[in-house]
Design a protein around this motif. Sequence first.
Motif, mmCIF file in Angstrom:
data_model
loop_
_atom_site.group_PDB
_atom_site.id
_atom_site.type_symbol
_atom_site.label_atom_id
_atom_site.label_comp_id
_atom_site.label_asym_id
_atom_site.label_seq_id
_atom_site.Cartn_x
_atom_site.Cartn_y
_atom_site.Cartn_z
ATOM 1 N N ALA A 101 6.074 -0.861 -9.140
ATOM 2 C CA ALA A 101 6.178 -2.136 -9.853
ATOM 3 C C ALA A 101 6.172 -3.302 -8.868
ATOM 4 O O ALA A 101 5.509 -4.327 -9.081
ATOM 5 C CB ALA A 101 7.436 -2.152 -10.719
ATOM 6 N N PHE A 102 6.930 -3.150 -7.765
ATOM 7 C CA PHE A 102 6.940 -4.193 -6.736
ATOM 8 C C PHE A 102 5.551 -4.356 -6.122
ATOM 9 O O PHE A 102 5.059 -5.487 -5.939
ATOM 10 C CB PHE A 102 7.967 -3.816 -5.663
ATOM 11 C CG PHE A 102 7.857 -4.633 -4.414
ATOM 12 C CD1 PHE A 102 8.459 -5.876 -4.325
ATOM 13 C CD2 PHE A 102 7.146 -4.160 -3.314
ATOM 14 C CE1 PHE A 102 8.359 -6.630 -3.170
ATOM 15 C CE2 PHE A 102 7.034 -4.906 -2.162
ATOM 16 C CZ PHE A 102 7.651 -6.156 -2.090
ATOM 17 N N ALA A 103 4.909 -3.235 -5.809
ATOM 18 C CA ALA A 103 3.606 -3.304 -5.139
ATOM 19 C C ALA A 103 2.547 -3.932 -6.041
ATOM 20 O O ALA A 103 1.788 -4.821 -5.615
ATOM 21 C CB ALA A 103 3.176 -1.902 -4.714
ATOM 22 N N LEU A 104 2.487 -3.518 -7.306
ATOM 23 C CA LEU A 104 1.443 -4.028 -8.192
ATOM 24 C C LEU A 104 1.647 -5.497 -8.514
ATOM 25 O O LEU A 104 0.677 -6.256 -8.659
ATOM 26 C CB LEU A 104 1.414 -3.203 -9.485
ATOM 27 C CG LEU A 104 0.942 -1.752 -9.311
ATOM 28 C CD1 LEU A 104 1.169 -0.956 -10.586
ATOM 29 C CD2 LEU A 104 -0.531 -1.728 -8.937
ATOM 30 N N ASN A 105 2.898 -5.909 -8.631
ATOM 31 C CA ASN A 105 3.164 -7.327 -8.877
ATOM 32 C C ASN A 105 2.639 -8.193 -7.743
ATOM 33 O O ASN A 105 2.042 -9.259 -7.967
ATOM 34 C CB ASN A 105 4.664 -7.536 -9.070
ATOM 35 C CG ASN A 105 5.002 -8.979 -9.391
ATOM 36 O OD1 ASN A 105 4.242 -9.655 -10.072
ATOM 37 N ND2 ASN A 105 6.127 -9.453 -8.897
ATOM 38 N N LEU A 122 0.830 -1.206 0.000
ATOM 39 C CA LEU A 122 0.000 0.000 0.000
ATOM 40 C C LEU A 122 0.860 1.250 0.000
ATOM 41 O O LEU A 122 0.621 2.190 -0.772
ATOM 42 C CB LEU A 122 -0.931 -0.026 1.215
ATOM 43 C CG LEU A 122 -1.787 1.220 1.435
ATOM 44 C CD1 LEU A 122 -2.680 1.475 0.233
ATOM 45 C CD2 LEU A 122 -2.610 1.082 2.700
ATOM 46 N N GLN A 123 1.884 1.291 0.858
ATOM 47 C CA GLN A 123 2.737 2.472 0.922
ATOM 48 C C GLN A 123 3.580 2.619 -0.343
ATOM 49 O O GLN A 123 3.826 3.734 -0.804
ATOM 50 C CB GLN A 123 3.650 2.387 2.157
ATOM 51 C CG GLN A 123 2.902 2.330 3.472
ATOM 52 C CD GLN A 123 2.008 3.541 3.683
ATOM 53 O OE1 GLN A 123 2.291 4.636 3.197
ATOM 54 N NE2 GLN A 123 0.923 3.344 4.422
ATOM 55 N N ALA A 124 4.011 1.478 -0.905
ATOM 56 C CA ALA A 124 4.790 1.555 -2.144
ATOM 57 C C ALA A 124 3.942 2.065 -3.295
ATOM 58 O O ALA A 124 4.426 2.810 -4.164
ATOM 59 C CB ALA A 124 5.369 0.182 -2.465
ATOM 60 N N LEU A 125 2.674 1.687 -3.335
ATOM 61 C CA LEU A 125 1.785 2.156 -4.399
ATOM 62 C C LEU A 125 1.560 3.653 -4.297
ATOM 63 O O LEU A 125 1.504 4.362 -5.318
ATOM 64 C CB LEU A 125 0.459 1.398 -4.328
ATOM 65 C CG LEU A 125 -0.622 1.792 -5.337
ATOM 66 C CD1 LEU A 125 -0.153 1.477 -6.759
ATOM 67 C CD2 LEU A 125 -1.920 1.070 -5.029
ATOM 68 N N ARG A 126 1.437 4.145 -3.078
ATOM 69 C CA ARG A 126 1.161 5.574 -2.892
ATOM 70 C C ARG A 126 2.419 6.431 -2.916
ATOM 71 O O ARG A 126 2.320 7.663 -2.865
ATOM 72 C CB ARG A 126 0.429 5.770 -1.565
ATOM 73 C CG ARG A 126 -0.871 4.984 -1.472
ATOM 74 C CD ARG A 126 -1.556 5.188 -0.136
ATOM 75 N NE ARG A 126 -1.962 6.565 0.050
ATOM 76 C CZ ARG A 126 -2.543 7.031 1.164
ATOM 77 N NH1 ARG A 126 -2.781 6.199 2.166
ATOM 78 N NH2 ARG A 126 -2.874 8.296 1.262
ATOM 79 N N SER A 127 3.585 5.804 -2.986
ATOM 80 C CA SER A 127 4.822 6.577 -2.955
ATOM 81 C C SER A 127 5.081 7.316 -4.270
ATOM 82 O O SER A 127 5.724 8.360 -4.278
ATOM 83 C CB SER A 127 6.004 5.644 -2.662
ATOM 84 O OG SER A 127 6.179 4.705 -3.723
ATOM 85 N N GLY A 128 4.576 6.768 -5.394
ATOM 86 C CA GLY A 128 4.841 7.385 -6.688
ATOM 87 C C GLY A 128 6.154 6.995 -7.303
ATOM 88 O O GLY A 128 6.475 7.433 -8.418
#
Length: 958
Positions: free
Chosen positions: A353-357, A341-347
């Motif tokens: 890429a890591f978060a969505l995978n 969640l935090q990686a997705l919102r980091s921009g």
Amino acid sequence: MAPARGPGGKEVNVHEIDRSPEYNDFIQKLTAFHEKRGTSFEPEPRLPTMHGHVNVDLYKLYKAVIDKGGYDELNKVQKAWGQLAGELGMYYADNKGMGQLSFQLKQDFYRYLAAYWIQDCYGRDPPPKEILEQQSCASKHGPVLTRTMENFKLSARRPGEETPTRDERPAESTPTSANRASGRLREAPPQRVPFQPDTGPSRQTRNVSSHHNTPSSNTTQNNYHGNQAQQNHHHLPQQHNPNNPLHVIQAQQAALRGASSSFTPANSEMASRLGDPFEPRPPFSVPLRPVNTPGNNPVEFAKRQRLLKAQTVGFGNVQALARPVLPPAGYEGPNIYTRCLQALRSGIPAEQAFALNHLVKISYERGDKYKFDSFLGLAEGLIEKALEIGGLFYDVEWQFSYSGDQDNSNPSILDGLDGTPDIVERIRNLAPKPVLDHLQPADFSDRLLRITEAVLTMRNMVMLHENAVYMSEVCSLKDILCIILHMPELEMLVEIKHFALDIAEQVTPWLNLDSNDPLYRTLLAQLDSSDRGTILTALRAISRISMNLEATNKLQGVPAVVLQNIVNWLLLNDEELMDACLDFLYQYTAVVENVESLLEAVNMENVVPHLVRLLAHGAKRVKDERILQPEKKELCTEEVPPLPFDLHEKLRNTDEPTRCFQWLKTLFEEDAESHITQIAIWQAYQGSFGALAGVRSNLSAADFIRNVSHVFANARAQIIRGPGEVQRFIIEGIRARTVPCHYETREEYTRCQWQVVKGAVPKRCNQFFLGGEQMWAHVLTAHLGVLVGEDGQIENKEISTSCDWTDCVKYPTPRVVKLAELTRHIKTHVPSSPKRPQQDGAEPASKRQRKSYITPAKTMSLTWEKTVVTSDERKPNVEQAAGIPLSAVLVLRNIARNVVKTESEEELLKKSETGGESGGWNEKLFRPVMARLFEVMTENKALAGYITSLLHLVQTED
């Protein structure tokens, strides 16, 4: 819904409560018993089965356990409770589920019925509730029928009171197979004490116990001493020093855990037995953070002293550097959900890429528990990532504004609170970028892949009911769906468009969309596609709008070309597409204005006959034999029918024992359940030949009885005791035939039923003839007195006579009639001659010979059409219509109900008044198919009720 099936694949009856008067009386007695006993009682406990949760019928369970010998006897047999669950209609396909089900069924009987069973069946006072209901059925306290307080104390004796032998108690580390086979629960493992690091200073105080005196300089000593000291810690009393930090931490943890078990006597006579079944909460580990003290961190305190001295002498601008906060010991960082969640919102592209995978994997594997409301900001982050697709194909950078003040001058700013009402017009006004369909840069492909993964994650998550409801309230989702579905027609975007349609299909049941809504217009535009998957998903999404809401889905503003396409798709041999089109038409024709539009867009005179043809879609002709009168077996009697005259002429000159064999085959047949006395069959044989002149018989009675066993393999002579202890000599396994049969051809003779004497007690002819011709000739010559010429011709003269055949009402009284007319009538009483096989390999008539003493059952064949049906969970035995035939009849019923309310109906009636065709739209549409509707109503039981209501609407005159 399919029928319920057991582990073997056979249809089974699911367990249900039979609320009979006996059941209600039993539950009342059981409730009063538990109220008096002071125990809790649940009249309808629930059990999980492979068919869902069922309520247990305690009356059936009670009767079934008593039939098997009672609770204690049932526990002696392995897997007996699982077998009992299957007999009661509770099933599980796997052994694990069946084991849990059988244990819970056993627990329900033990808790609610065991005490009542002891009092009801044995008249004893049941054991106290402290040693029965308050104990688990898996405890090893012996049978409940003989359980007393004394033997209960012996079986519940605590460890340490006596030393069991090796045979009595196996080691805990080696579980025996007997425990597993008997279905008993495993013993809980010993409680483990969590590791607590020593946070005290290296300098020891004087009054610390020697058992805890472990200096840091002695860390290399033998492990044995360390283990021994750790064991002594649990058994020896310790001196308490409030100044020791170790004791302070241990005191705080002891206050959290409660009283220590080391101070509870193991064998206390004053302790209450009620606390034995209580299981304390297992200890939990408390994360400890080291505290800086002068003893364990002198460097830090020396630095602080230098800073204080520097400030004291005038260096006030000197500031101590803040020490970073260290994570707790053993802390490995946030879990994968929070990190994604935090990686997705980091921009950051790499982090996204890591978060969505990982989000794609999590949403697919854990879709039943991964919810939006548990991770705030996840839905908005995925939508914002999907919004980046606009910058790949258009010169625009979409952004959501949550301020509430929408600026229409900037087309790239979208309303994130209420949705953008002109999103479709904004997309049409954008300038597209030149993008090649099969050749893209690496950065472009990576960005499109991440956007697709974000949309796929949302698609996987909305398959859960809670997530679909959550996303229906996010107005920005409708904008992103419109944007994706209005992307250029490129092959690289087919996958992401299908994901967007899947999201719309799951979300639209919770949305109220009017005819001007952008998402509604976007979904209608998809029906102009040539992709079957796009059409199917779009039709389902449109048909499900407001399905779970009170608002009505009016489906207004559908273009005429879309309606024509839907009618054309109905002609295809595609069941899935036809089903989706019929669902749409059912929703569409429920509104009168839509029926008016349908009449203008398509030719309804061609649509209605096709819908009527769909009433028999997938129908099968079912043939069933109904028994009007069951098969009847004649009673066995001692009366033997007379030997036919033609056979008598043949057998009178035959030598023994051939004549005996042929006589038995003619007048008797095998029957394992019948018998005849030896004297009766011997007298019948003597009556057939012994009294006639010229017939000589040298066969004795004993030889005759032996010949019976030679002819009939299963016949045997026996002696039985009759009434009054009188011996009877019988031949078992045979019985006299009702009508004789030829001993060679096995053809049955026919009895002449012409009444030779009329009156209160009529007398029949009762002669036997083989075939209809012999019978007809016998009636003419013997009963009517007609003479047959030498050439076989009979003069057709008038005679005055009546037909005296039994039960004939054609000519009850004498009358003048032509002989030809009378003989034609008599032939109706005479049976036709059977057809004999002409081929050499034909089956012999003897193998097809039916039993003469059995009257065949009277049956009637019924044939009807059967379409797809389903069963209701509340009424599993009642078949209900389903599938395409049901949807077709519902659409027809909507058309018949609403077409009379349209303006076209009034115009058509005005034309009929001026000389046009009479009748309205119902007359015009349904009159050509009325015969087929009546046929379907007659032959299809599942659709009969729907067709009846349709015919009522069609035939109702205003």
